[in-house]
Design an enzyme around this catalytic site. Structure first.
Site, PDB file in Angstrom:
ATOM      1  N   GLY A 142       2.712   2.349  11.061  1.00 60.98           N
ATOM      2  CA  GLY A 142       3.740   3.388  11.004  1.00 60.98           C
ATOM      3  C   GLY A 142       4.455   3.661  12.322  1.00 60.98           C
ATOM      4  N   GLY A 171       2.898  -1.172   4.250  1.00 62.52           N
ATOM      5  CA  GLY A 171       2.883   0.254   3.908  1.00 62.52           C
ATOM      6  C   GLY A 171       4.272   0.736   3.527  1.00 62.52           C
ATOM      7  N   GLY A 172       4.906   1.457   4.437  1.00 64.52           N
ATOM      8  CA  GLY A 172       6.212   2.082   4.185  1.00 64.52           C
ATOM      9  C   GLY A 172       7.211   1.195   3.468  1.00 64.52           C
ATOM     10  CG  HIS A 184      -5.899   2.039   5.341  1.00 68.25           C
ATOM     11  ND1 HIS A 184      -5.419   2.957   6.257  1.00 68.25           N
ATOM     12  CD2 HIS A 184      -4.896   1.154   5.120  1.00 68.25           C
ATOM     13  CE1 HIS A 184      -4.170   2.632   6.559  1.00 68.25           C
ATOM     14  NE2 HIS A 184      -3.829   1.543   5.882  1.00 68.25           N
ATOM     15  CG  ASN A 238      -1.715   1.227   1.405  1.00 65.16           C
ATOM     16  OD1 ASN A 238      -1.753   2.069   0.503  1.00 65.16           O
ATOM     17  ND2 ASN A 238      -2.367   1.376   2.554  1.00 65.16           N
ATOM     18  CD1 TRP A 239       3.751   1.291  -2.680  1.00 65.67           C
ATOM     19  CD2 TRP A 239       3.954   2.554  -4.526  1.00 65.67           C
ATOM     20  NE1 TRP A 239       4.715   0.722  -3.468  1.00 65.67           N
ATOM     21  CE2 TRP A 239       4.856   1.481  -4.608  1.00 65.67           C
ATOM     22  CE3 TRP A 239       3.899   3.460  -5.575  1.00 65.67           C
ATOM     23  CZ2 TRP A 239       5.712   1.307  -5.695  1.00 65.67           C
ATOM     24  CZ3 TRP A 239       4.736   3.285  -6.664  1.00 65.67           C
ATOM     25  CH2 TRP A 239       5.646   2.225  -6.727  1.00 65.67           C
ATOM     26  CE  LYS A 240      -0.071   3.299   4.789  1.00 66.45           C
ATOM     27  NZ  LYS A 240      -0.041   3.388   6.235  1.00 66.45           N
ATOM     28  CD  GLU A 262      -3.329  -2.284   7.451  1.00 67.59           C
ATOM     29  OE1 GLU A 262      -2.184  -2.493   7.022  1.00 67.59           O
ATOM     30  OE2 GLU A 262      -3.977  -1.261   7.164  1.00 67.59           O
ATOM     31  CB  SER A 287       5.185  -1.623  12.027  1.00 70.36           C
ATOM     32  OG  SER A 287       4.779  -0.319  12.362  1.00 70.36           O
TER      33      SER A 287
HETATM   34  P1  13P Z   1       3.089   0.585   7.625  1.00 69.65           P
HETATM   35  O1  13P Z   1       3.560  -0.732   7.071  1.00 69.65           O
HETATM   36  O2  13P Z   1       3.813   1.763   7.060  1.00 69.65           O
HETATM   37  O3  13P Z   1       3.003   0.566   9.102  1.00 69.65           O
HETATM   38  O4  13P Z   1       1.577   0.781   7.090  1.00 69.65           O
HETATM   39  C1  13P Z   1       0.683  -0.254   7.235  1.00 69.65           C
HETATM   40  C2  13P Z   1      -0.535   0.071   6.472  1.00 69.65           C
HETATM   41  O5  13P Z   1      -1.284   0.962   6.829  1.00 69.65           O
HETATM   42  C3  13P Z   1      -0.798  -0.703   5.242  1.00 69.65           C
HETATM   43  O6  13P Z   1      -2.089  -0.506   4.798  1.00 69.65           O
END
Ligand code: 13P
Length: 240
Positions: A170, A222-223, A95, A6-8, A164, A201
């Site tokens: 994060g 995510g990150g 989300h 998920n690149w947000k 999640e 995370s």
């Molecule tokens: P992180 O992996 O950056 O904590 O984000 C998780 C997330 O929200 C994936 O949808």
């Protein structure tokens, strides 16, 4: 196992350059039949990313959609049919970053039903906040999110749940293994055939601990998914 990135709200056209590394790795990876990779970039990148990933077996998803499955006067919105049109096969719905901006369980339910109707597969996110966890409300919160979110959804074949916990997104924090096992078991008991992913995370350092949880069907990342090397590392370490 699913590995969903998920690149947000990160990335422009030049971010797609890093994909060739992942494509190459995936092609040569001995266990690639066991691995499903899905990238969910910002909507602006769905089309060019789909083109880049053509013939790679890596699929593309969106990060959200409007609940109305038809076109309409909704300035700034994109619906599931439009996402499908430009190459998305999946969509993340529910989300916590959108729940925190006012998205209700009811609205999420409408979005899920509309996405399924358009033929998208849904990655349905659920998770408790740190306050809810402290108050020991985790199971109640998850139950409500699932019950309302999947209301009137008859066929859950095209739905994957992503658990999640909001407090782990994060922050570098992940749940204790025994808690995670219990929560995933709890979700799977409610819906027998649902796949359940963990998100929050996930990184190359904690993946060894997370992969040892045997009822997890994959990860929503995510990150670390924005960094090809880290993303590849996570997949590699899941298998050795
Ligand atoms: P992180 O992996 O950056 O904590 O984000 C998780 C997330 O929200 C994936 O949808």
């Amino acid at each position: 196992m699913y590995f969903i990135g998920n690149w947000k709200m990160f990335g422009g056209l030049n971010s797609l350059n890093s994909l060739h590394r992942v494509i190459k790795f995936y092609k040569g990876f001995k266990r690639n039949r066991l691995v499903k990779i899905i990238y969910c970039p910002p909507s602006t990148l769905i089309r060019p990313m789909s083109k880049k990933l053509k013939n790679s077996r890596i699929e593309v998803g969106a990060q959200n959609c409007h609940e109305n499955e038809n076109y309409g006067a909704f300035t700034g919105s994109i619906n599931s049919k439009m996402l499908k049109d430009v190459g998305a096969k999946h969509v993340i719905i529910g989300h916590s970053e959108n729940r925190q901006r006012g998205e209700s369980n009811k609205k999420i339910n409408n979005k899920i039903r509309s996405a399924l109707k358009s033929g998208l597969k849904v990655v349905f996110c659920i998770g408790e906040t740190s306050q809810e966890k402290r108050k020991k409300k985790t199971y109640q919160v998850l139950s409500n999110q699932i019950k309302t979110g999947l209301d009137k959804v008859k066929n859950t074949r095209n739905i994957i749940i992503a658990y999640e916990p909001v407090w782990s997104i994060g922050t570098g924090l992940i749940p204790k293994s025994n808690e995670l096992i219990k929560i995933i078991h709890f979700i799977k008991k409610k819906y027998k055939n649902l796949k359940v992913l963990y998100g929050g995370s996930v990184n190359p350092k904690n993946i060894r601990e997370l992969k040892s949880i045997n009822n997890i069907d994959g990860f929503l990342i995510g990150g670390a998914s924005q960094d090809a090397k880290k993303f590849i590392d996570i997949i590699k370490k899941t298998y050795n």
